[in-house]
Write an enzyme that holds these catalytic residues in place. Structure first.
Site, PDB file in Angstrom:
ATOM      1  N   ASP A 108     -16.442  10.276   0.803  1.00 26.08           N
ATOM      2  CA  ASP A 108     -16.758  11.666   0.461  1.00 26.08           C
ATOM      3  C   ASP A 108     -18.268  11.747   0.319  1.00 26.08           C
ATOM      4  O   ASP A 108     -18.817  11.630  -0.774  1.00 26.08           O
ATOM      5  CB  ASP A 108     -16.047  12.060  -0.834  1.00 26.08           C
ATOM      6  CG  ASP A 108     -16.200  13.531  -1.175  1.00 26.08           C
ATOM      7  OD1 ASP A 108     -16.819  14.262  -0.378  1.00 26.08           O
ATOM      8  OD2 ASP A 108     -15.700  13.939  -2.243  1.00 26.08           O
TER       9      ASP A 108
ATOM     10  N   SER B 124       2.460  -7.496  -7.325  1.00 21.44           N
ATOM     11  CA  SER B 124       2.434  -8.616  -6.379  1.00 21.44           C
ATOM     12  C   SER B 124       1.072  -8.774  -5.720  1.00 21.44           C
ATOM     13  O   SER B 124       0.691  -9.879  -5.322  1.00 21.44           O
ATOM     14  CB  SER B 124       3.525  -8.444  -5.314  1.00 21.44           C
ATOM     15  OG  SER B 124       3.410  -7.198  -4.655  1.00 21.44           O
TER      16      SER B 124
ATOM     17  N   HIS C 252      -9.295   9.932  -1.650  1.00 19.76           N
ATOM     18  CA  HIS C 252     -10.482   9.432  -0.950  1.00 19.76           C
ATOM     19  C   HIS C 252     -11.746  10.155  -1.395  1.00 19.76           C
ATOM     20  O   HIS C 252     -12.830   9.881  -0.877  1.00 19.76           O
ATOM     21  CB  HIS C 252     -10.305   9.568   0.567  1.00 19.76           C
ATOM     22  CG  HIS C 252      -9.336   8.590   1.146  1.00 19.76           C
ATOM     23  ND1 HIS C 252      -8.852   8.684   2.432  1.00 19.76           N
ATOM     24  CD2 HIS C 252      -8.748   7.488   0.613  1.00 19.76           C
ATOM     25  CE1 HIS C 252      -8.013   7.685   2.665  1.00 19.76           C
ATOM     26  NE2 HIS C 252      -7.937   6.948   1.572  1.00 19.76           N
TER      27      HIS C 252
ATOM     28  N   VAL D 233       3.817  -2.282  -0.929  1.00 22.21           N
ATOM     29  CA  VAL D 233       4.378  -3.563  -0.496  1.00 22.21           C
ATOM     30  C   VAL D 233       5.259  -4.101  -1.619  1.00 22.21           C
ATOM     31  O   VAL D 233       4.763  -4.469  -2.679  1.00 22.21           O
ATOM     32  CB  VAL D 233       3.272  -4.583  -0.161  1.00 22.21           C
ATOM     33  CG1 VAL D 233       3.894  -5.888   0.341  1.00 22.21           C
ATOM     34  CG2 VAL D 233       2.315  -4.020   0.885  1.00 22.21           C
TER      35      VAL D 233
ATOM     36  N   HIS E 170      -2.156  -0.145  -2.713  1.00 21.54           N
ATOM     37  CA  HIS E 170      -1.781  -1.296  -1.897  1.00 21.54           C
ATOM     38  C   HIS E 170      -0.635  -2.071  -2.542  1.00 21.54           C
ATOM     39  O   HIS E 170       0.220  -2.630  -1.841  1.00 21.54           O
ATOM     40  CB  HIS E 170      -2.987  -2.214  -1.693  1.00 21.54           C
ATOM     41  CG  HIS E 170      -3.966  -1.692  -0.691  1.00 21.54           C
ATOM     42  ND1 HIS E 170      -4.694  -2.519   0.146  1.00 21.54           N
ATOM     43  CD2 HIS E 170      -4.359  -0.430  -0.382  1.00 21.54           C
ATOM     44  CE1 HIS E 170      -5.483  -1.783   0.923  1.00 21.54           C
ATOM     45  NE2 HIS E 170      -5.293  -0.510   0.610  1.00 21.54           N
TER      46      HIS E 170
ATOM     47  N   ASP F 111     -12.797  15.035  -7.310  1.00 19.01           N
ATOM     48  CA  ASP F 111     -12.693  16.487  -7.193  1.00 19.01           C
ATOM     49  C   ASP F 111     -12.113  16.850  -5.828  1.00 19.01           C
ATOM     50  O   ASP F 111     -11.576  15.989  -5.130  1.00 19.01           O
ATOM     51  CB  ASP F 111     -14.061  17.145  -7.409  1.00 19.01           C
ATOM     52  CG  ASP F 111     -15.140  16.588  -6.483  1.00 19.01           C
ATOM     53  OD1 ASP F 111     -14.780  15.981  -5.444  1.00 19.01           O
ATOM     54  OD2 ASP F 111     -16.339  16.754  -6.781  1.00 19.01           O
TER      55      ASP F 111
ATOM     56  N   PRO G 126      -0.442   1.781   5.668  1.00 21.40           N
ATOM     57  CA  PRO G 126      -0.941   2.828   6.567  1.00 21.40           C
ATOM     58  C   PRO G 126      -2.354   2.496   7.035  1.00 21.40           C
ATOM     59  O   PRO G 126      -3.172   1.982   6.265  1.00 21.40           O
ATOM     60  CB  PRO G 126      -0.919   4.076   5.675  1.00 21.40           C
ATOM     61  CG  PRO G 126       0.151   3.800   4.663  1.00 21.40           C
ATOM     62  CD  PRO G 126       0.046   2.322   4.385  1.00 21.40           C
TER      63      PRO G 126
ATOM     64  N   ASP H 127       4.857  -3.727  -8.383  1.00 21.41           N
ATOM     65  CA  ASP H 127       5.291  -4.893  -9.154  1.00 21.41           C
ATOM     66  C   ASP H 127       4.173  -5.893  -9.399  1.00 21.41           C
ATOM     67  O   ASP H 127       4.431  -7.030  -9.799  1.00 21.41           O
ATOM     68  CB  ASP H 127       6.455  -5.594  -8.444  1.00 21.41           C
ATOM     69  CG  ASP H 127       6.065  -6.169  -7.087  1.00 21.41           C
ATOM     70  OD1 ASP H 127       4.938  -5.900  -6.617  1.00 21.41           O
ATOM     71  OD2 ASP H 127       6.885  -6.900  -6.491  1.00 21.41           O
TER      72      ASP H 127
END
Length: 331
Positions: free
Chosen positions: A248, A87, A198, A81, A77, A256, A168, A85
């Site tokens: 998962d 942020s 994920h 954006v 995340h 994995d 996304p 950095d």
């Protein structure tokens, strides 16, 4: 006249020394004066930076395993954006942390603790952006993933606005995902590989329950989902959607290829993940990562490569950023 000359010489020498000290201090606070991040950036200035971060992350992941995917997600995340950095770490009524996709982020206290320890060991040297990048790598390793070398030398950004957060989404098409990743200089292999992350973590039931009970207003589950998977998810997600569901199923704390295998059998909770199996290009990449198509790819190796690419998105160097004293506030 000789005495006056000597006084002038002493004054000039003093001013030169002050300027030199100030310049040296600025170099320390600006992390290398514009050089790109690289492995071993801190050198002797903070030799234990990686071991200090790893120790803090390990302690928190052992006590609360959900911190591992939380830190990994926070890094993603952050990078999407304004680049990597730090942020997303800034607090404030309108900061990135307050944006809807970021309200469920966790692990801020882990990064702050690592920063506090580094400030004692190497004051004003290591950026919060670098700490978060290292912590994401360590979170993967602590859950069984492959280690990779992390380029360091990012600076912390000074801007953090919730209105800038455009990540996304869980229902995005493959085309939209490819477009979003390409905008960040990431290709389709990076997209599929990073989605493979994920394999650890959870999603809020409120994000996914609709697919399992009323897909596109039909009053029925998404027909592309394995029918035997539907009751398992509904058992985890009550009608009010107030809990979380494993991304998962049955392997939520182990890094994995289990998640990618579930994509091939339509047993994943996010629509944006499921559609990757329907697109010829992304499907072929999944097959290569699972060793089902030649030339095969090693998921652990590719994940590390893609994480490094992502970690170099729009990094701040030189006068573009700073090294914060605390990660939740600019200096």
């Amino acid at each position: 006249m000789g005495r006056g000359y000597n006084l002038l010489f002493v004054l000039v020498t003093f001013l030169v020394l002050v300027a030199a000290v100030t310049a040296q201090g600025n170099r320390g606070s600006n992390s290398g004066g514009g050089r790109r991040p690289h492995v071993g950036f801190y050198g002797n200035r903070c030799r234990n930076v990686e071991s200090i971060v790893r120790s803090v992350v390990q302690s928190h992941v052992r006590s609360i395993p959900a911190n591992a995917p939380g830190i990994l997600r926070m890094h993603f995340h952050d990078c999407f954006v304004h680049g990597c950095d730090g942020s997303v770490l800034l607090a404030g009524n309108t900061s990135e942390r307050t944006a809807v996709p970021n309200r469920s982020l966790r692990g801020f206290e882990v990064i702050e603790e690592a920063k506090a320890r580094l400030e004692k060991a190497c004051p004003r040297t290591v950026s919060c952006a670098d700490i978060l990048t290292l912590a994401a790598r360590d979170a993967v390793v602590l859950t069984g993933g492959q280690r990779w070398e992390v380029p360091l030398g990012r600076l912390d950004g000074r801007i953090s606005q919730a209105s800038d957060v455009n990540l996304p989404g869980p229902s995005d098409s493959v085309a939209k995902q490819k477009q979003d990743f390409a905008a960040k200089t990431l290709n389709t292999l990076d997209l599929v590989t990073l989605v493979g992350g994920h394999t650890i973590g959870t999603a809020g039931c409120g994000l996914v329950r609709g697919r399992f009970v009323n897909f596109n207003g039909t009053g029925q589950p998404d027909p592309s989902i394995d029918p035997s998977f539907v009751p398992l998810i509904l058992a985890q997600c009550p009608q009010n959607g107030g809990t979380r569901v494993e991304l998962d199923e049955g392997s939520v704390d182990k890094f994995d290829t289990s998640f990618l295998r579930k994509v091939t059998s339509s047993r994943v909770v996010l629509q944006s993940d499921l559609v990757l199996w329907k697109d010829p290009e992304t499907r072929a990449i999944i097959e290569r990562l699972l060793g089902l198509r030649r030339p095969s790819l090693r998921f652990g190796t590719e994940f590390g490569k893609s994480m490094v690419k992502m970690s170099l998105i729009e990094v701040k160097t030189g006068s573009d950023g700073e090294i914060r004293r605390v990660c939740s506030a600019i200096n």
